[in-house]
Design an enzyme around this catalytic site. Sequence first.
Site, PDB file in Angstrom:
ATOM      1  N   LYS A 116       0.969  -1.150  -0.059  1.00 20.54           N
ATOM      2  CA  LYS A 116       0.201  -0.142   0.068  1.00 20.54           C
ATOM      3  C   LYS A 116       0.910   1.290  -0.156  1.00 20.54           C
ATOM      4  CE  LYS A 116      -3.870  -2.460   2.547  1.00 20.54           C
ATOM      5  NZ  LYS A 116      -3.127  -3.734   2.120  1.00 20.54           N
ATOM      6  N   GLU A 183      -1.542   6.592   7.832  1.00 22.66           N
ATOM      7  CA  GLU A 183      -2.269   7.613   7.050  1.00 22.66           C
ATOM      8  C   GLU A 183      -3.459   8.315   7.843  1.00 22.66           C
ATOM      9  OE1 GLU A 183      -3.848   5.507   3.686  1.00 22.66           O
ATOM     10  OE2 GLU A 183      -5.216   4.476   5.067  1.00 22.66           O
ATOM     11  N   HIS A 218     -12.549  -2.807  10.782  1.00 25.30           N
ATOM     12  CA  HIS A 218     -12.071  -2.551   9.433  1.00 25.30           C
ATOM     13  C   HIS A 218     -12.093  -3.625   8.584  1.00 25.30           C
ATOM     14  CE1 HIS A 218     -10.356   1.151  11.479  1.00 25.30           C
ATOM     15  NE2 HIS A 218      -9.561   0.113  12.105  1.00 25.30           N
ATOM     16  N   GLU A 258      -9.789   0.584  -4.432  1.00 21.19           N
ATOM     17  CA  GLU A 258     -10.551   1.071  -3.355  1.00 21.19           C
ATOM     18  C   GLU A 258     -10.359   2.580  -2.997  1.00 21.19           C
ATOM     19  OE1 GLU A 258     -10.209  -1.543   0.364  1.00 21.19           O
ATOM     20  OE2 GLU A 258     -11.029  -3.212  -1.087  1.00 21.19           O
ATOM     21  N   GLU A 270      -6.272   1.905  -1.984  1.00 19.14           N
ATOM     22  CA  GLU A 270      -5.196   0.852  -2.327  1.00 19.14           C
ATOM     23  C   GLU A 270      -5.778   0.315  -3.589  1.00 19.14           C
ATOM     24  OE1 GLU A 270      -5.317  -2.442   0.571  1.00 19.14           O
ATOM     25  OE2 GLU A 270      -7.089  -1.560   1.287  1.00 19.14           O
ATOM     26  N   ASN A 272      -6.236  -3.878  -4.799  1.00 10.23           N
ATOM     27  CA  ASN A 272      -6.076  -5.228  -4.454  1.00 10.23           C
ATOM     28  C   ASN A 272      -5.552  -5.887  -5.673  1.00 10.23           C
ATOM     29  OD1 ASN A 272      -6.359  -4.945  -1.465  1.00 10.23           O
ATOM     30  ND2 ASN A 272      -8.557  -4.522  -1.831  1.00 10.23           N
ATOM     31  N   ARG A 274      -6.047  -9.071  -6.781  1.00  8.97           N
ATOM     32  CA  ARG A 274      -6.614 -10.357  -6.536  1.00  8.97           C
ATOM     33  C   ARG A 274      -7.974 -10.245  -6.684  1.00  8.97           C
ATOM     34  NH1 ARG A 274      -8.812  -9.585  -1.664  1.00  8.97           N
ATOM     35  NH2 ARG A 274      -7.807  -8.042  -0.004  1.00  8.97           N
TER      36      ARG A 274
END
Length: 613
Positions: A116, A183, A218, A258, A270, A272, A274
């Site tokens: 990330k 962040e 989360h 995302e 980020e 992903n 996958r």
Amino acid sequence: MIASVLVANRGEIACRIFRTCHELGIRTVAVHSDPDANALHTRVADTAVRLPGAAPAETYLRADLIVKAALASGADAVHPGYGFLSENADFARAVLDAGLVWIGPPPSAIEAMASKTRAKELMGLAPLGDVTPADLPVLVKAAAGGGGRGMRVVRRVEDLTAALESARAEAASAFGDGEVFVEPYVEDGRHVEVQILADTHGTVWALGTRDCSLQRRHQKVIEEAPAPGLPDDLRAELHELAVRAARAVDYVGAGTVEFLVSGTRAHFLEMNTRLQVEHPVTEALFGIDLVAEQIRVAEGAPLPDEPPRARGHAVEARLYAEDPARDWTPQTGTLHHFSVPPSVRLDTGYANGDDIGVHYDPMLAKVVAHAPTRAEAVRRLAGALEKATIHGPTTNRDLLVNSLRHKEFTTARMDTGFYDRHLTELVGGPGEPYAPLAAALADAVGRSRFGGWRNLHSGPQTKRYAMAEEEHEVRYRHTRQGLEADGVRVIHADPSAVVLEVDGVRRTFEVARYGDQVYVGGTALTALPRFPDPTAQLAPGSLLAPMPGTVVRVADGLAEGSAVEAGQPLLWLEAMKMEHRITAPVNGTLTALQAAPGQQVTVGSLLAVVEPT
């Protein structure tokens, strides 16, 4: 053409990939740890290869063992699923170097986006450096992996060091990589993502948006597609940013970009690299099989220039073996019976009689509803979950049903703070008021061969049950006419069903019993002994293990005789890939410490005793 696929994963996602492979005529190979030797994904595969050990670090995170298993089993392709090694570029290279087909993006794309921190740099962003009070709140986040592991919200600067240490430990355990970064944390934003699919010929699809705002720790709980209420220009911007991110790294296959949406602004989170857990809602929306598309892309087939049209609305709920009322504590035990109505899609890694253990994520299944409108899809999913039969460990089913019916969700005004605001009202509840009576009557019939009536008048029979953390005593009589209970007419009773009439309204209750556990419809009860055991006593202040697991840490300097404060962390348990803090219940003195790092504990094990000041 791919003839045999090894899935480098377990549970629900392995079963889901195998389903598509079987439909395509592709042979399947499973890998399994020792606890998963008889797991559903192992049973449904054509071939299974053992990975000796139990912990992910010695089994599902061992790239060398998985490549060796693929070659030994004759597989010619590897699908990573999600989690574990799915975003590990070295694993992808090892698969390719072994002459196998990698069903996923190029290792270079994984490397660029899987971390990330590097992904943010690629998108022109940077994590925070030294954190000051003006930066708060902030989010400590694992650079690798996902699923909410290795994430901590920090609201005080003095808590940052402990959060970094805890997040590093959890990330290293879950992903084999302890790198974390910091962040800004956007309060009350919406978690919105874009599904992408790209081929080797330069075509990139943006397959709509998904809203994943309902999260606990989360980790997503309820997801839907398309994300409701987004302005057209914002939706177009998200699609454009997602495609741009894919093209920037020459992406191939399925992936997700995302964002955190606050008002009309989108903040990149980020990418992903996958397949996502929530991919079924996109499949339902567009009428496609993303796993089948992944396989075709890996075989070199081109995508059509344009994706299919989206139709209707889809909603997915993640059913977990956990207790939301007890800080989302994972639950273990035997899943005696599990079924949902045929009106919804069920993706699961469990079957009746399977054991839910301590080593892996506690997700039982994903339940997905699709309908012409959002309101219809939400209603269908809530109704199916409510009617689902779940006999086994405590689950979050009631929380899901109540969440789907909450006004804030039905009107699409939810955000990532939903459970922070509403958890108390969404969990618990008194349970079905006639459940103890139905359980007692079913038990009475099942234990009596001759009906139990007597020639002479006798006193009522009594039984005791625990329901929703309260004890209930039930009284009934055997008469010549059958069973009788005060104020309730018993129409019928047998060991599996009881029919009662209350104030002229007839109701049927399905009953199932497994030892002392009794299930009446969707209500769980525990049959209590007639006379409590007077020896079952514990010292006041005893702290018991809320779940089976491993003691991973004890607070620095903690010893018997130490003074502790209410809420102070004493030790940490690891279970189902997550850390759980055991804290002091009151201000007092630690008079006993029975736990040590590395120790395996079972539910109810004595960990420590804190004597109140």
